[in-house]
Scaffold this motif. Structure first.
Motif, PDB file in Angstrom:
ATOM      1  N   LEU A  62       0.840  -1.186   0.000  1.00 27.30           N
ATOM      2  CA  LEU A  62       0.000   0.000   0.000  1.00 27.30           C
ATOM      3  C   LEU A  62       0.878   1.241   0.000  1.00 27.30           C
ATOM      4  O   LEU A  62       1.774   1.373   0.838  1.00 27.30           O
ATOM      5  CB  LEU A  62      -0.906   0.023   1.237  1.00 27.30           C
ATOM      6  N   SER A  63       0.644   2.135  -0.945  1.00 27.71           N
ATOM      7  CA  SER A  63       1.339   3.421  -0.934  1.00 27.71           C
ATOM      8  C   SER A  63       0.519   4.428  -0.148  1.00 27.71           C
ATOM      9  O   SER A  63      -0.714   4.406  -0.185  1.00 27.71           O
ATOM     10  CB  SER A  63       1.588   3.913  -2.360  1.00 27.71           C
ATOM     11  N   ILE A  64       1.209   5.311   0.567  1.00 27.26           N
ATOM     12  CA  ILE A  64       0.570   6.319   1.398  1.00 27.26           C
ATOM     13  C   ILE A  64       0.650   7.658   0.680  1.00 27.26           C
ATOM     14  O   ILE A  64       1.720   8.064   0.217  1.00 27.26           O
ATOM     15  CB  ILE A  64       1.258   6.419   2.773  1.00 27.26           C
TER      16      ILE A  64
ATOM     17  N   PHE B 278       1.309  11.428   4.460  1.00 28.56           N
ATOM     18  CA  PHE B 278       2.561  10.956   5.060  1.00 28.56           C
ATOM     19  C   PHE B 278       3.332  12.109   5.692  1.00 28.56           C
ATOM     20  O   PHE B 278       3.943  11.949   6.754  1.00 28.56           O
ATOM     21  CB  PHE B 278       3.419  10.249   4.013  1.00 28.56           C
ATOM     22  N   ASP B 279       3.297  13.262   5.067  1.00 25.63           N
ATOM     23  CA  ASP B 279       3.980  14.415   5.655  1.00 25.63           C
ATOM     24  C   ASP B 279       3.435  14.744   7.036  1.00 25.63           C
ATOM     25  O   ASP B 279       4.167  15.245   7.898  1.00 25.63           O
ATOM     26  CB  ASP B 279       3.837  15.637   4.746  1.00 25.63           C
ATOM     27  N   SER B 280       2.154  14.450   7.255  1.00 23.43           N
ATOM     28  CA  SER B 280       1.546  14.773   8.548  1.00 23.43           C
ATOM     29  C   SER B 280       1.886  13.755   9.629  1.00 23.43           C
ATOM     30  O   SER B 280       1.654  14.022  10.818  1.00 23.43           O
ATOM     31  CB  SER B 280       0.024  14.883   8.401  1.00 23.43           C
ATOM     32  N   ILE B 281       2.417  12.576   9.250  1.00 19.31           N
ATOM     33  CA  ILE B 281       2.791  11.568  10.247  1.00 19.31           C
ATOM     34  C   ILE B 281       4.284  11.293  10.245  1.00 19.31           C
ATOM     35  O   ILE B 281       4.761  10.430  10.993  1.00 19.31           O
ATOM     36  CB  ILE B 281       2.026  10.248  10.015  1.00 19.31           C
TER      37      ILE B 281
ATOM     38  N   LYS C 172       4.493   8.586  15.842  1.00 20.93           N
ATOM     39  CA  LYS C 172       3.980   7.241  16.062  1.00 20.93           C
ATOM     40  C   LYS C 172       2.536   7.135  15.588  1.00 20.93           C
ATOM     41  O   LYS C 172       1.737   8.057  15.784  1.00 20.93           O
ATOM     42  CB  LYS C 172       4.069   6.868  17.536  1.00 20.93           C
ATOM     43  N   VAL C 173       2.217   6.011  14.986  1.00 16.25           N
ATOM     44  CA  VAL C 173       0.853   5.717  14.560  1.00 16.25           C
ATOM     45  C   VAL C 173       0.520   4.280  14.928  1.00 16.25           C
ATOM     46  O   VAL C 173       1.414   3.455  15.160  1.00 16.25           O
ATOM     47  CB  VAL C 173       0.675   5.904  13.036  1.00 16.25           C
ATOM     48  N   ASN C 174      -0.762   3.994  14.987  1.00 12.10           N
ATOM     49  CA  ASN C 174      -1.231   2.614  15.077  1.00 12.10           C
ATOM     50  C   ASN C 174      -1.674   2.160  13.704  1.00 12.10           C
ATOM     51  O   ASN C 174      -2.215   2.956  12.922  1.00 12.10           O
ATOM     52  CB  ASN C 174      -2.403   2.485  16.049  1.00 12.10           C
ATOM     53  N   VAL C 175      -1.483   0.876  13.408  1.00  8.58           N
ATOM     54  CA  VAL C 175      -1.975   0.292  12.167  1.00  8.58           C
ATOM     55  C   VAL C 175      -2.981  -0.799  12.528  1.00  8.58           C
ATOM     56  O   VAL C 175      -2.653  -1.740  13.255  1.00  8.58           O
ATOM     57  CB  VAL C 175      -0.844  -0.278  11.302  1.00  8.58           C
ATOM     58  N   ARG C 176      -4.189  -0.646  12.032  1.00 12.77           N
ATOM     59  CA  ARG C 176      -5.285  -1.584  12.315  1.00 12.77           C
ATOM     60  C   ARG C 176      -5.543  -2.402  11.057  1.00 12.77           C
ATOM     61  O   ARG C 176      -5.708  -1.857   9.959  1.00 12.77           O
ATOM     62  CB  ARG C 176      -6.531  -0.804  12.719  1.00 12.77           C
ATOM     63  N   ILE C 177      -5.595  -3.717  11.214  1.00 10.71           N
ATOM     64  CA  ILE C 177      -5.826  -4.621  10.083  1.00 10.71           C
ATOM     65  C   ILE C 177      -7.013  -5.510  10.423  1.00 10.71           C
ATOM     66  O   ILE C 177      -7.032  -6.162  11.474  1.00 10.71           O
ATOM     67  CB  ILE C 177      -4.573  -5.485   9.796  1.00 10.71           C
TER      68      ILE C 177
ATOM     69  N   ALA D  11       9.006   4.575   8.246  1.00 10.95           N
ATOM     70  CA  ALA D  11      10.204   5.167   7.654  1.00 10.95           C
ATOM     71  C   ALA D  11       9.979   5.624   6.224  1.00 10.95           C
ATOM     72  O   ALA D  11      10.713   6.465   5.714  1.00 10.95           O
ATOM     73  CB  ALA D  11      11.352   4.149   7.698  1.00 10.95           C
ATOM     74  N   ALA D  12       8.981   5.061   5.565  1.00  7.98           N
ATOM     75  CA  ALA D  12       8.717   5.392   4.163  1.00  7.98           C
ATOM     76  C   ALA D  12       7.209   5.437   3.954  1.00  7.98           C
ATOM     77  O   ALA D  12       6.443   4.852   4.739  1.00  7.98           O
ATOM     78  CB  ALA D  12       9.365   4.361   3.248  1.00  7.98           C
TER      79      ALA D  12
END
Length: 497
Positions: A419-421, A426-429, A433-438, A474-475
């Protein structure tokens, strides 16, 4: 309070005075449009999210409901010629303020019975007379009640609570602005054959046929008529800062002229509105979805989209409401209206409230998400995440009867989901730190996110979600690799902390 105003004209001289007044409105320059502050900020407008419609007042108290509805029948607003009763309107505006939930307003059918003294009745529709709405007298009556409606809103201390006014073009049905046989109850009239009509006024003021100052076909006359309604909305509502919402259903049948549709939705105070949200092609959903999506995502218009009151064949109501909410979010719609009888199916309401209206504001959006989907209407749904390697997975339909199961992405062992962001999100994060929900169906597959040390999955049966906490990406990409088994994925969400 009941208030009597000047009586309407009834003789031939006044008929042509009405024609002149209506015709002049087509060339009148609109006044300054007062845009609400919310429309130009970096946040969605007030009350974005779930609105309950056609429900009892107590439904408005539900904390999942973010805006409410005010509906008034013309025959109750103007029960006698020139006598108006706006008590319900002002009570609703006060209730909106007390609840701190903005309100969408509309005047609905039926038109008052007293109009039959002056205007031919074609038949009955939705419990009231369906008048020959192209008669200049009828247009004058309609214009007058809209003007009075606007004056009452403008004079209210709670005007700032109004989202907008829904436009009901001919004031005897809600979907179409021209003669539409399916909208009539019982006997169906023939548009140009008065022998099939219910009644014709007996006094000397009635003139049969279309108005002679607008020659041409039904299509030409219909476009001319709708332009009058549009101009009234500009004159009465938009110039006092109240938006007007036109149905995209007007885009089919008699208004097919692209230039006119562009004009309709490009006036500064317009909103785009639809009254059905389906996931099939039978009702022209693809064209309507694209129209709404283009205007709400990129055209900087507010969008209001009612859920369908009809069941989506072969699916549960939970699936109905859930996927319809996702498709409306994906279209960038700010106001997602659901019928009160569906309020119990609220699994997606919190998610809808979280993301409604944020598409245009990636820097301040609470997150990014993608739901894996592929119908004849559109592809994947979501904000700020794009599935890059689509050939590594297969979209399944009706995988399961659970809320998520109408569509899902199947990914086999050794394959991955990339998945591309969106760069703006992305600039805002970046560095945060973020959470990733799947969300996935537990088939026993083992998965890994971004080559992290831990894996997830390895469960059996039913839908589950895994939240991987406190990641610093990181990316601008995410990658879910399937180590073993076959994964069934529904959604990936990046949540700002």
């Amino acid at each position: 309070m009941l208030k009597k105003t000047t009586a309407h004209p009834t003789n031939n001289a006044k008929i042509f005075s009405t024609i002149e007044k209506i015709s002049m409105s087509t060339v009148k320059a609109p006044g300054t449009i007062l845009e609400p502050q919310q429309a130009i900020s970096n946040r969605p407008p007030m009350g974005a999210g779930i609105q309950v419609i056609w429900g009892p007042p107590e439904a408005d108290n539900n904390p999942l409901v973010k805006s409410i509805q005010g509906i008034y029948r013309w025959d109750q607003v103007e029960p006698q010629e020139g006598v108006y009763d706006w008590r319900r309107l002002h009570a609703d505006l006060k209730r909106s303020y007390d609840l701190n939930k903005p309100i969408m307003l509309q005047i609905n059918c039926p038109a008052p019975a007293w109009i039959a003294k002056y205007v031919a009745v074609l038949g009955t529709s939705r419990g009231g007379y369906a008048y020959q709405y192209w008669d200049p007298l009828y247009m004058g009556f309609h214009r007058d009640v809209l003007q009075k409606f606007a004056e009452q809103i403008n004079g209210s201390d709670y005007k700032h609570m109004v989202i907008g006014v829904r436009v009901q073009p001919n004031a005897y049905n809600t979907e179409y602005f021209v003669f539409e046989p399916a909208e009539f109850d019982g006997k169906i009239p023939v548009e140009d054959d008065r022998r099939t009509w219910q009644s014709v006024p007996v006094d000397g003021g009635y003139q049969f046929g279309r108005t002679d100052f607008v020659p041409g076909t039904t299509d030409n006359y219909g476009v001319w008529y709708m332009k009058q309604v549009q101009q009234w909305c500009i004159d009465f509502f938009q110039t006092i800062g109240i938006k007007t919402a036109f149905r995209t259903l007007l885009n089919q049948k008699h208004i097919a002229q692209p230039l006119y549709i562009e004009q309709l939705f490009n006036t500064p105070g317009a909103m785009v509105l639809d009254t059905r949200c389906g996931l099939n092609m039978a009702d022209g959903m693809r064209n309507r979805y694209e129209l709404i999506r283009n205007r709400c995502r990129d055209g900087k218009l507010l969008g209001y989209w009612e859920d369908s009151q009809y069941e989506w064949d072969g699916h549960t109501w939970q699936q109905n409401i859930y996927w319809r909410n996702l498709i409306r979010l994906d279209a960038g719609v700010q106001y997602l209206a659901v019928y009160a009888k569906h309020i119990e199916f609220n699994q997606s309401f919190a998610f809808a409230n979280k993301y409604a209206g944020w598409y245009r504001f990636p820097a301040t959006s609470p997150g990014a998400w993608i739901a894996f989907h592929n119908s004849r209407v559109t592809g994947n749904l979501g904000y700020f995440l794009q599935h890059v390697n689509t050939l590594d997975g297969t979209i399944l339909t009706d995988y399961d009867t659970g809320i998520y199961g109408a569509w899902a992405l199947q990914v086999k062992a050794g394959r991955r989901v990339t998945l591309s962001i969106d760069s703006r999100f992305f600039d805002s994060i970046r560095g945060r730190k973020v959470n990733v929900r799947i969300v996935y169906y537990a088939t026993g597959a083992v998965m890994r996110l971004n080559n992290n040390a831990g894996t997830f999955g390895a469960l059996l049966n039913n839908w589950h979600e895994t939240v991987i906490p406190s990641l610093v990406l990181a990316a601008p990409s995410l990658e879910i690799s399937v180590n073993s088994g076959t994964a069934i994925l529904h959604m990936v969400e990046i949540i700002k902390l």
